[in-house]
Design a protein around this motif. Structure first.
Motif, PDB file in Angstrom:
ATOM      1  N   MET A   1       0.847  -1.179   0.000  1.00  0.00           N
ATOM      2  CA  MET A   1       0.000   0.000   0.000  1.00  0.00           C
ATOM      3  C   MET A   1       0.893   1.242   0.000  1.00  0.00           C
ATOM      4  N   ASN A   2       0.568   2.173  -0.871  1.00  0.00           N
ATOM      5  CA  ASN A   2       1.311   3.427  -0.948  1.00  0.00           C
ATOM      6  C   ASN A   2       0.563   4.470  -0.112  1.00  0.00           C
ATOM      7  N   LYS A   3       0.929   4.569   1.161  1.00  0.00           N
ATOM      8  CA  LYS A   3       0.211   5.446   2.091  1.00  0.00           C
ATOM      9  C   LYS A   3       0.237   6.908   1.672  1.00  0.00           C
ATOM     10  N   GLU A   4       1.355   7.361   1.149  1.00  0.00           N
ATOM     11  CA  GLU A   4       1.470   8.765   0.734  1.00  0.00           C
ATOM     12  C   GLU A   4       0.535   9.069  -0.441  1.00  0.00           C
ATOM     13  N   ALA A   5       0.467   8.156  -1.408  1.00  0.00           N
ATOM     14  CA  ALA A   5      -0.424   8.347  -2.561  1.00  0.00           C
ATOM     15  C   ALA A   5      -1.886   8.310  -2.128  1.00  0.00           C
ATOM     16  N   ILE A   6      -2.220   7.394  -1.225  1.00  0.00           N
ATOM     17  CA  ILE A   6      -3.595   7.317  -0.722  1.00  0.00           C
ATOM     18  C   ILE A   6      -3.949   8.586   0.036  1.00  0.00           C
ATOM     19  N   LYS A   7      -3.012   9.111   0.808  1.00  0.00           N
ATOM     20  CA  LYS A   7      -3.246  10.356   1.543  1.00  0.00           C
ATOM     21  C   LYS A   7      -3.526  11.506   0.575  1.00  0.00           C
ATOM     22  N   LYS A   8      -2.770  11.590  -0.511  1.00  0.00           N
ATOM     23  CA  LYS A   8      -2.978  12.645  -1.507  1.00  0.00           C
ATOM     24  C   LYS A   8      -4.336  12.496  -2.188  1.00  0.00           C
ATOM     25  N   LEU A   9      -4.728  11.266  -2.496  1.00  0.00           N
ATOM     26  CA  LEU A   9      -6.035  11.017  -3.091  1.00  0.00           C
ATOM     27  C   LEU A   9      -7.129  11.426  -2.117  1.00  0.00           C
ATOM     28  N   GLU A  11      -6.966  13.635   0.319  1.00  0.00           N
ATOM     29  CA  GLU A  11      -6.993  15.090   0.436  1.00  0.00           C
ATOM     30  C   GLU A  11      -7.639  15.736  -0.785  1.00  0.00           C
ATOM     31  N   ALA A  12      -7.424  15.160  -1.956  1.00  0.00           N
ATOM     32  CA  ALA A  12      -7.993  15.720  -3.179  1.00  0.00           C
ATOM     33  C   ALA A  12      -9.508  15.511  -3.256  1.00  0.00           C
ATOM     34  N   LEU A  13     -10.005  14.427  -2.683  1.00  0.00           N
ATOM     35  CA  LEU A  13     -11.419  14.090  -2.809  1.00  0.00           C
ATOM     36  C   LEU A  13     -12.257  14.410  -1.582  1.00  0.00           C
ATOM     37  N   ALA A  15     -12.961  17.026   0.204  1.00  0.00           N
ATOM     38  CA  ALA A  15     -13.824  18.209   0.205  1.00  0.00           C
ATOM     39  C   ALA A  15     -15.114  17.961  -0.582  1.00  0.00           C
ATOM     40  N   GLU A  16     -15.038  17.113  -1.586  1.00  0.00           N
ATOM     41  CA  GLU A  16     -16.185  16.870  -2.454  1.00  0.00           C
ATOM     42  C   GLU A  16     -17.015  15.653  -2.024  1.00  0.00           C
ATOM     43  N   TYR A  17     -16.368  14.684  -1.388  1.00  0.00           N
ATOM     44  CA  TYR A  17     -17.032  13.444  -0.997  1.00  0.00           C
ATOM     45  C   TYR A  17     -16.854  13.206   0.498  1.00  0.00           C
ATOM     46  N   ASP A  18     -17.831  12.565   1.114  1.00  0.00           N
ATOM     47  CA  ASP A  18     -17.750  12.224   2.526  1.00  0.00           C
ATOM     48  C   ASP A  18     -16.963  10.922   2.655  1.00  0.00           C
ATOM     49  N   LEU A  19     -15.668  11.044   2.936  1.00  0.00           N
ATOM     50  CA  LEU A  19     -14.788   9.881   2.989  1.00  0.00           C
ATOM     51  C   LEU A  19     -14.503   9.405   4.406  1.00  0.00           C
ATOM     52  N   GLY A  20     -14.982  10.115   5.393  1.00  0.00           N
ATOM     53  CA  GLY A  20     -14.651   9.758   6.769  1.00  0.00           C
ATOM     54  C   GLY A  20     -13.211  10.158   7.067  1.00  0.00           C
ATOM     55  N   THR A  21     -12.594   9.435   7.977  1.00  0.00           N
ATOM     56  CA  THR A  21     -11.192   9.715   8.306  1.00  0.00           C
ATOM     57  C   THR A  21     -10.283   9.060   7.277  1.00  0.00           C
TER      58      THR A  21
END
Length: 66
Positions: A1-9, A11-13, A15-21
């Motif tokens: 798992m690429n934690k940094e890439a997932i974190k960026k994804l 952060e990008a989404l 604001a627009e979607y309810d992703l939880g934590t």
């Protein structure tokens, strides 16, 4: 798992979607069925990603077949 890439994804989404934590989002993406639905509903229609497999590899979400 690429934690940094997932974190960026996340952060990008977030604001627009309810992703939880970030932990919720990461756990969500680790589920094969949920990840496929996420790709089909959010990623595929909005982003230029060749396939689910490319998405999974980019974020380290699925082990490569040996």
């Amino acid at each position: 798992m690429n934690k940094e890439a997932i974190k960026k994804l996340y952060e990008a989404l977030n604001a627009e979607y309810d992703l939880g934590t970030i932990e919720d989002f990461t756990a969500y993406l680790m589920n094969d069925d949920k990840r496929r639905k996420f790709y089909e509903q959010i990623i595929e229609p909005n982003y230029d990603v060749e396939s689910l497999e490319v998405f999974e590899q980019a974020y380290g979400l699925k082990k490569k077949d040996t």
